[in-house]
Design an enzyme around this catalytic site. Structure first.
Site, short mmCIF file in Angstrom:
data_model
loop_
_atom_site.label_atom_id
_atom_site.label_comp_id
_atom_site.label_asym_id
_atom_site.label_seq_id
_atom_site.Cartn_x
_atom_site.Cartn_y
_atom_site.Cartn_z
N CYS A 85 -44.70 -68.09 14.81
CA CYS A 85 -43.59 -68.47 13.88
C CYS A 85 -44.06 -69.87 13.37
O CYS A 85 -43.27 -70.18 12.60
CB CYS A 85 -42.23 -68.33 14.53
SG CYS A 85 -41.99 -66.66 15.04
N CYS A 213 -28.81 -66.45 17.77
CA CYS A 213 -30.09 -65.84 17.45
C CYS A 213 -30.01 -66.02 16.09
O CYS A 213 -29.20 -65.82 15.33
CB CYS A 213 -30.35 -64.57 17.81
SG CYS A 213 -30.11 -64.22 19.57
N LYS A 341 -31.42 -70.20 11.64
CA LYS A 341 -30.16 -69.57 12.07
C LYS A 341 -29.57 -69.05 10.75
O LYS A 341 -29.23 -67.54 10.74
CB LYS A 341 -29.30 -70.45 12.86
CG LYS A 341 -27.79 -69.92 13.26
CD LYS A 341 -28.02 -68.80 14.24
CE LYS A 341 -26.91 -67.83 14.26
NZ LYS A 341 -26.75 -66.69 13.31
N HIS A 345 -35.13 -66.22 8.96
CA HIS A 345 -36.42 -66.41 9.51
C HIS A 345 -37.49 -65.43 9.36
O HIS A 345 -37.71 -64.47 10.02
CB HIS A 345 -36.41 -66.75 10.87
CG HIS A 345 -37.64 -67.18 11.71
ND1 HIS A 345 -38.55 -67.67 10.91
CD2 HIS A 345 -38.07 -66.85 12.96
CE1 HIS A 345 -39.72 -68.12 11.86
NE2 HIS A 345 -39.25 -67.46 12.85
#
Lengths: 405, 476
Positions: A85, A213, A341, A345
């Site tokens: 990531c 998440c 958030k 992502h």
């Protein structure tokens, strides 16, 4: 050892909206992001001498050919990079080094990810067979949440927060991210939420719930870069930014197996920040930075990363969160974009998207003027892959160019 | 003197009550409960537990052979005893064998071990019986079958229970059977198999033993023998002349169930837990014939008291919430297809680090003395290269450092409790927590290791079964 500071400039940027784009494939995402960056810099594919492309794990792509074929780049060097990531930060670093060495004059750094072709939610395709297949990785494929949740549990326990207090603290981070994202036209999640909603949401991996998440999704971000002395050619007004620092700290990987590993401070993040601050000449990040875009794949990730980067004293995130120090009008705005958030992502695209937020803020062009910060000089983009005890952390510091000599 | 030097037993923590089954099928199914192996348990992991229990206080390097008796070894072709050997950290230069295909294989293995010791081929042999039989849903077997294991370390010195004589009968008989490809058990009419099978063949072996050694039921303090249910058990005891109240070891039907190969051995462990020096015990097992033995308890029995055994494991239990969880644990239904990519563990990978995976060896750095897992070339504390000594971690306990509870992990029994454990004497282990009560987990709680299946192999891409030590709350 020479610092990269101010040697390299970003003269054009593009970023697709982030979201679930069932009708777009990787080529669409790449072309859309690159086109915006090209138009912004006033270049075409013909001007690009080398490119760095970042994505994590995709069934439909390998090597740099995905970028060359999408944009029809003709036989130039394309380097595919991957740092989970934290891939985005690595594309910028590769491109900056290519320029600083004077091997190339104009380059493209692009990160993308198409996560919504997987057929299931969350991240899943990155793990099988790649990490330790029996020990550790296997039983919880897709369990990034559970790994970060270990840090949340420990943080609460170490700093004397009950699970209820701890969850409430993290909830405030998510509420802020959604509030910021709700005013960002390119963000994936644009709904505002309350602390109570966060508290009552389904648990994904205790103590983290649904609103702790980020949403994985599709998207791409791109930057056109050159050496700083050439940047005035592309942007005579001087509304470009320079790289003050580009740091990567690759952890030795077995942090979580070391008895002196605490989970509540991330060593890779600390190390990357140390490198970056030294390169940029920053001594007080909290004062010197106008904003920080932090890799908040989970609410707890924002909290611990901000502490690990020395923007907040260890164990004192609660003071900052309660006082609103990380909010848009606060002392050091964190994730004014909405962050991973709320903005979303797409793994390989997030690092570039963080730089894009600073770029637009610096130019006074933040989408939705209510989000525009004042007096933006220097920003930090924190982009990190892996999980606590096993990170690779990238930090890019970008800012106002030095005055023209 | 040849006999049992040490003993151990294991009962899975989960119990399924017959009331729960009765409510599922809408008919009365009697009282009591049965033990159910969890999703990450099989005959191999059950066997390892009993072996570890039996080896308390004994040096694992002294074992010269391991015989695993089970009708449910997970591999049709490939030895399972070798996996139990590796997990128990017995030497590689020993004799290992599976005894299978009959619930009598427990005593087949026992007799073979006695022969090896008497012949001087081995000083100590581990005999472990373990079964995890899958009863067909809503069949007569479903309320009866249970899962469990028992282990006996046999030897010629330090004998706690001498084995003084035996008598065997071999009979061709179809009572309960499974053919190649049968998932569930066949059985001939129960009245026939009780009259002509259980109640005739086992007594035939016991009577043969009595006659051969000139004994009667009165000579025994306890009788321990196999039967498929309490009624048959009582009928056999009566026909042999044992007093139900004083001489018959209470069978396990209401608490554990019929554990197949392991039933008679587990019942024997329960008897030994109460036995006194000088007690004579009748021990008999059944299946395609019967084997009967005369056992005499010696003074050494007092040296092998500190086992979890039957008493400890019986007292430590968790009720299965419902039949659905049971279906998941035993993988009885066909489940929804999964789009997520199949995981695959290369066997070469497991093989290279077999000592690390099977026997849970970590390493201690000779430079900085830090214990670490998994195996490294370069120390994760001081970066010294290739300067380690191996150290077995599987018998260490630890404390919970931190945890999370994953509701969406790719695991059969959710949630997956992910834990970080700090071990006594050093070392940190990153693991998942099995046999846990999700509402009762806290930082600092004591944990121990248990050998379990991990689901990245046989259920998915690799086709073989992967095992690894997981953490669990101290069982008892």
């Amino acid at each position: 050892m020479e610092s990269l500071k101010d040697k390299v400039a970003i003269v054009g940027m593009g970023c697709t909206p982030f979201g679930e784009f069932w009708d777009k494939d990787p080529v669409d995402l790449i072309v859309d992001a690159a086109t915006e960056a090209y138009e912004d810099a006033g270049v075409t594919s013909k001007d690009i001498q080398a490119a760095w492309v970042g994505y994590t794990s995709q069934d439909t792509a390998m090597t740099g050919i995905i970028l060359a074929s999408a944009l029809q780049l003709q036989f130039i060097p394309v380097t595919r990079v991957e740092n989970a990531c934290g891939t985005g930060a690595e594309t910028f670093r590769g491109a900056a080094l290519g320029l600083a060495s004077k091997t190339y004059d104009v380059v493209l750094a692009l990160g993308w990810e198409k996560m919504k072709d997987a057929g299931f939610g969350g991240i899943g395709q990155a793990y099988p067979g790649k990490w330790h297949p029996v020990y550790g990785a296997a039983p919880e494929v897709g369990g990034a949440v559970a790994r970060y949740a270990l840090a949340a549990t420990k943080y609460f326990s170490r700093y004397g927060l009950s699970p209820e207090e701890g969850k409430r603290l993290l909830a405030q981070i998510s509420v802020k991210s959604h509030y910021n994202g709700s005013r960002n036209p390119k963000a994936m999640l644009r709904n505002r939420i309350t602390v109570e909603q966060v508290m009552n949401a389904p648990i994904i991996a205790w103590p983290l719930g649904l609103f702790d998440c980020c949403g994985v999704c599709d998207g791409a971000s791109a930057a056109i870069m050159c050496r700083t002395e050439d940047a005035w050619h592309f942007r005579p007004n001087g509304d470009f930014i320079t790289i003050k620092a580009s740091a990567i700290a690759c952890g030795p990987g077995w942090g979580k197996e070391r008895m002196n590993y605490e989970y509540t401070t991330w060593e890779e993040t600390e190390a990357a920040a140390k490198q970056a601050y030294a390169m940029a000449g920053i001594t007080n990040p909290r004062k010197e930075l106008s904003l920080a875009e932090v890799h908040d794949c989970f609410s707890v990730a924002e909290m611990i990363a901000v502490e690990s980067m020395g923007i907040c004293e260890k164990g004192h995130a609660k003071d900052d969160i309660d006082s609103g120090a990380w909010e848009q009008g606060g002392e050091i705005p964190i994730n004014v974009s909405g962050g991973l958030k709320a903005f979303g992502h797409p793994a390989g695209a997030s690092g570039g998207r963080e730089v894009y937020e600073f770029y637009k803020q610096f130019q006074g062009k933040a989408e939705d003027s209510s989000r525009q910060l004042k007096d933006v000089k220097m920003g930090l983009a924190h982009n990190q892959g892996g999980h606590p005890g096993n990170f690779v952390c990238g930090i890019t510091i970008i800012g106002e160019p030095p005055s023209r000599s | 003197m040849v006999g049992i030097v040490s003993y151990g037993a294991y009962i899975p923590i989960y119990r399924l009550s017959r009331d729960t089954l009765a409510s599922v099928w809408g008919k009365p199914l009697g009282r009591g409960e049965r033990a159910v192996a969890s999703a990450d348990e099989d005959s191999i992991t059950l066997a390892v537990e009993a072996v570890v229990d039996a080896m308390r206080g004994f040096d694992r390097a002294t074992v010269d052979g391991i015989y695993l008796a089970s009708t449910t070894t997970p591999y049709r072709e490939k030895q399972s005893a070798s996996i139990v050997r590796a997990a128990a950290d017995f030497r590689e230069d020993i004799f290992s064998a599976d005894f299978s295909n009959s619930v009598r294989s427990c005593t087949n293995a026992l007799t073979a071990a006695l022969h090896a010791i008497k012949a001087g081929e081995a000083k100590r042999v581990m005999v472990v019986a373990s079964d995890c039989r899958l009863p067909a849903p809503n069949s007569d077997f479903e309320p009866i079958f249970g899962d469990g294991s028992a282990a006996f370390l046999l030897g010629s010195s330090d004998v706690a229970v001498s084995i003084d004589g035996s008598f065997s009968v071999s009979s061709e008989f179809h009572d309960v059977w499974r053919k190649e490809g049968d998932k569930y058990h066949w059985a001939w009419e129960d009245r026939f198999i009780k009259d002509e099978g259980y109640q005739k063949i086992l007594p035939q072996a016991v009577q043969g033993l009595f006659k051969k050694f000139n004994l009667t039921a009165k000579d025994f303090a306890k009788a321990v023998f196999y039967a498929p249910d309490s009624r048959t058990h009582a009928a056999i005891a009566k026909s042999l002349g044992f007093d139900a109240k004083t001489q018959v070891q209470v069978p396990l039907f209401d608490s554990v169930g019929d554990t197949g190969t392991a039933l008679a051995p587990m019942t024997l462990v329960a008897a030994l837990e109460e036995a006194k020096a000088g007690d004579k015990i009748l021990f008999a097992s059944y299946g395609d014939g019967a084997d009967a033995y005369i056992l005499t308890v010696t003074d050494n029995i007092e040296k092998v008291r500190d086992r979890r055994g039957m008493k400890g494991h019986l007292a430590s239990k968790m009720d299965l919430a419902n039949y659905g969880v049971y279906l998941q644990m035993r993988d009885i239904m066909e489940w929804a297809p999964d789009l997520r990519p199949k995981r695959r563990s290369p066997f070469t990978f497991v093989w290279r680090d077999r000592k690390m995976f099977y026997a849970l060896y970590g390493q201690k750095c000779r430079q900085c003395s830090q214990i670490q897992y998994p195996k490294q070339r370069v120390c994760i504390y001081c970066q010294a290269r290739d300067d380690f000594e191996e150290i077995r971690l599987s018998d260490k306990q630890g404390k919970l450092f931190t945890y999370s509870i994953d509701e969406r992990a790719r695991e059969i029994i959710l949630p997956l409790v992910r834990v970080v454990v700090d071990l006594e004497g050093g070392g940190r282990y990153y693991s998942s927590l099995t046999d846990r009560d999700v509402d009762n987990i806290e930082i600092g709680m004591p944990l121990e290791f248990t050998f379990r299946l991990v689901f990245d192999g046989y259920k998915e891409g690799s086709g073989f079964r992967n095992y690894l030590w997981k953490a669990r709350p101290i069982r008892c």
